[in-house]
Design a protein around this motif. Sequence first.
Motif, PDB file in Angstrom:
ATOM      1  N   LEU A   1       0.562  10.917 -10.628  1.00 28.14           N
ATOM      2  CA  LEU A   1      -0.344  12.002 -10.408  1.00 28.14           C
ATOM      3  C   LEU A   1       0.402  13.442 -10.772  1.00 28.14           C
ATOM      4  N   LYS A   2       1.529  13.613 -10.068  1.00 26.76           N
ATOM      5  CA  LYS A   2       2.292  14.786 -10.063  1.00 26.76           C
ATOM      6  C   LYS A   2       2.951  14.958 -11.824  1.00 26.76           C
ATOM      7  N   THR A   3       3.301  14.102 -12.600  1.00 30.63           N
ATOM      8  CA  THR A   3       3.582  14.194 -13.764  1.00 30.63           C
ATOM      9  C   THR A   3       2.805  15.023 -14.609  1.00 30.63           C
ATOM     10  N   PRO A   4       1.568  14.443 -14.901  1.00 28.94           N
ATOM     11  CA  PRO A   4       0.546  15.052 -15.678  1.00 28.94           C
ATOM     12  C   PRO A   4       0.137  16.620 -15.176  1.00 28.94           C
ATOM     13  N   LEU A   5       0.021  16.773 -13.924  1.00 31.46           N
ATOM     14  CA  LEU A   5      -0.042  17.980 -13.188  1.00 31.46           C
ATOM     15  C   LEU A   5       0.782  19.065 -13.621  1.00 31.46           C
ATOM     16  N   THR A   6       2.102  18.514 -13.678  1.00 32.71           N
ATOM     17  CA  THR A   6       3.261  19.569 -13.922  1.00 32.71           C
ATOM     18  C   THR A   6       3.085  19.856 -15.214  1.00 32.71           C
ATOM     19  N   SER A   7       3.116  19.055 -16.121  1.00 34.70           N
ATOM     20  CA  SER A   7       2.555  19.625 -17.812  1.00 34.70           C
ATOM     21  C   SER A   7       1.461  20.426 -17.752  1.00 34.70           C
TER      22      SER A   7
ATOM     23  N   LEU B   1      -5.967   7.892 -14.776  1.00 35.43           N
ATOM     24  CA  LEU B   1      -5.199   7.662 -13.378  1.00 35.43           C
ATOM     25  C   LEU B   1      -6.031   7.474 -12.204  1.00 35.43           C
ATOM     26  N   ILE B   2      -6.853   8.675 -12.034  1.00 34.01           N
ATOM     27  CA  ILE B   2      -7.731   8.892 -10.932  1.00 34.01           C
ATOM     28  C   ILE B   2      -8.817   7.738 -10.819  1.00 34.01           C
ATOM     29  N   ASN B   3      -9.345   7.609 -12.133  1.00 36.15           N
ATOM     30  CA  ASN B   3     -10.441   6.256 -12.182  1.00 36.15           C
ATOM     31  C   ASN B   3      -9.877   4.996 -11.841  1.00 36.15           C
ATOM     32  N   ASN B   4      -8.607   4.912 -12.196  1.00 38.26           N
ATOM     33  CA  ASN B   4      -8.015   3.594 -11.663  1.00 38.26           C
ATOM     34  C   ASN B   4      -7.771   3.397 -10.217  1.00 38.26           C
ATOM     35  N   VAL B   5      -7.303   4.621  -9.763  1.00 41.02           N
ATOM     36  CA  VAL B   5      -7.042   4.672  -8.124  1.00 41.02           C
ATOM     37  C   VAL B   5      -8.704   4.388  -7.457  1.00 41.02           C
TER      38      VAL B   5
ATOM     39  N   ALA C   1      -4.438  16.168 -23.418  1.00 39.01           N
ATOM     40  CA  ALA C   1      -3.992  14.776 -23.259  1.00 39.01           C
ATOM     41  C   ALA C   1      -3.818  14.301 -22.066  1.00 39.01           C
ATOM     42  N   GLU C   2      -3.108  15.521 -21.225  1.00 32.93           N
ATOM     43  CA  GLU C   2      -2.585  15.089 -19.906  1.00 32.93           C
ATOM     44  C   GLU C   2      -3.798  15.186 -19.003  1.00 32.93           C
ATOM     45  N   VAL C   3      -4.952  15.811 -19.093  1.00 29.14           N
ATOM     46  CA  VAL C   3      -5.958  15.883 -18.349  1.00 29.14           C
ATOM     47  C   VAL C   3      -6.766  14.496 -18.421  1.00 29.14           C
ATOM     48  N   ALA C   4      -6.997  14.128 -19.695  1.00 25.77           N
ATOM     49  CA  ALA C   4      -7.436  12.826 -20.015  1.00 25.77           C
ATOM     50  C   ALA C   4      -6.441  11.598 -19.199  1.00 25.77           C
ATOM     51  N   ARG C   5      -5.204  11.599 -19.390  1.00 30.72           N
ATOM     52  CA  ARG C   5      -4.421  10.838 -18.514  1.00 30.72           C
ATOM     53  C   ARG C   5      -4.586  10.871 -17.034  1.00 30.72           C
ATOM     54  N   LEU C   6      -4.741  11.923 -16.588  1.00 26.10           N
ATOM     55  CA  LEU C   6      -4.905  12.253 -15.135  1.00 26.10           C
ATOM     56  C   LEU C   6      -6.304  11.699 -14.820  1.00 26.10           C
ATOM     57  N   THR C   7      -7.258  11.750 -15.648  1.00 21.73           N
ATOM     58  CA  THR C   7      -8.559  11.161 -15.418  1.00 21.73           C
ATOM     59  C   THR C   7      -8.497   9.760 -15.345  1.00 21.73           C
TER      60      THR C   7
ATOM     61  N   LYS D   1       0.755  -1.158  -0.069  1.00 24.93           N
ATOM     62  CA  LYS D   1       0.014   0.030   0.021  1.00 24.93           C
ATOM     63  C   LYS D   1       0.736   1.367  -0.023  1.00 24.93           C
ATOM     64  N   THR D   2       2.065   1.047   0.699  1.00 25.14           N
ATOM     65  CA  THR D   2       2.892   2.429   0.747  1.00 25.14           C
ATOM     66  C   THR D   2       3.553   2.580  -0.337  1.00 25.14           C
ATOM     67  N   ASP D   3       3.984   1.629  -1.175  1.00 26.78           N
ATOM     68  CA  ASP D   3       4.471   1.626  -2.390  1.00 26.78           C
ATOM     69  C   ASP D   3       3.472   2.222  -3.500  1.00 26.78           C
ATOM     70  N   PHE D   4       2.314   1.532  -3.414  1.00 23.21           N
ATOM     71  CA  PHE D   4       1.121   1.893  -4.149  1.00 23.21           C
ATOM     72  C   PHE D   4       1.041   3.585  -4.101  1.00 23.21           C
ATOM     73  N   VAL D   5       0.791   3.853  -2.977  1.00 24.02           N
ATOM     74  CA  VAL D   5       0.617   5.446  -2.863  1.00 24.02           C
ATOM     75  C   VAL D   5       1.470   6.367  -3.227  1.00 24.02           C
ATOM     76  N   SER D   6       3.071   5.768  -3.148  1.00 21.74           N
ATOM     77  CA  SER D   6       4.101   6.514  -3.721  1.00 21.74           C
ATOM     78  C   SER D   6       3.969   6.470  -5.159  1.00 21.74           C
ATOM     79  N   ASN D   7       3.985   5.492  -5.853  1.00 21.40           N
ATOM     80  CA  ASN D   7       3.818   5.541  -7.264  1.00 21.40           C
ATOM     81  C   ASN D   7       2.519   6.457  -7.659  1.00 21.40           C
ATOM     82  N   VAL D   8       1.401   6.164  -7.234  1.00 22.72           N
ATOM     83  CA  VAL D   8       0.279   6.799  -7.796  1.00 22.72           C
ATOM     84  C   VAL D   8       0.508   8.531  -7.526  1.00 22.72           C
ATOM     85  N   SER D   9       1.219   9.018  -6.307  1.00 24.33           N
ATOM     86  CA  SER D   9       1.498  10.371  -6.244  1.00 24.33           C
ATOM     87  C   SER D   9       2.474  10.846  -7.046  1.00 24.33           C
ATOM     88  N   HIS D  10       3.318   9.941  -7.715  1.00 20.38           N
ATOM     89  CA  HIS D  10       4.154  10.423  -8.750  1.00 20.38           C
ATOM     90  C   HIS D  10       3.725  10.336 -10.073  1.00 20.38           C
TER      91      HIS D  10
END
Length: 175
Positions: A101-107, A143-147, A135-141, A90-99
Amino acid sequence: LDENGRPVAQSHPNFAADWKHTFVSVEVGEALPHWEVAAYLLNPAKLRESEQSIVRTLGSLVALLVLAIGVGGWLIVADLKRQLTRARQKTDFVSNVSHELKTPLTSIRMFSELLAEGRVTDEEKRRSFLHIITAEVARLTRLINNVLDFARLERGEKQYHFQPCDLAALVRETV
């Protein structure tokens, strides 16, 4: 038994015993000092048999309890390891998800700031930046749906229904 240890009265006539080895005895009291009321076993061998049976039964119970404690300890350790592994996942999952999520938000942030500040004058670049933001908003969406899907799976709210399919046809269609 009198003061010399000889029987004075017996409950069983013609009972012969080693009068010095009583099963249990107690002094009568002040009226007859040194006199005892004693109980003897009719069959001392039965007492030894009972003793051996009790020892075997208690030994078996102790062995069973030790085995139960051992198995219980093993189950506790196994469950603890499983829970620790799950917590690490779970800790690894949260770490990976936060990373992720940050990538498309930065773009999105970078390209939207460029557009908002008016730094991009070329219309082709503006469309390109808007396309990247979309495209980044779609990617972010996604990712959030997968989470959210993972969270629903963990709570047992979402279940997958597997069914047979033609894998070759699916690959041909995909290609």
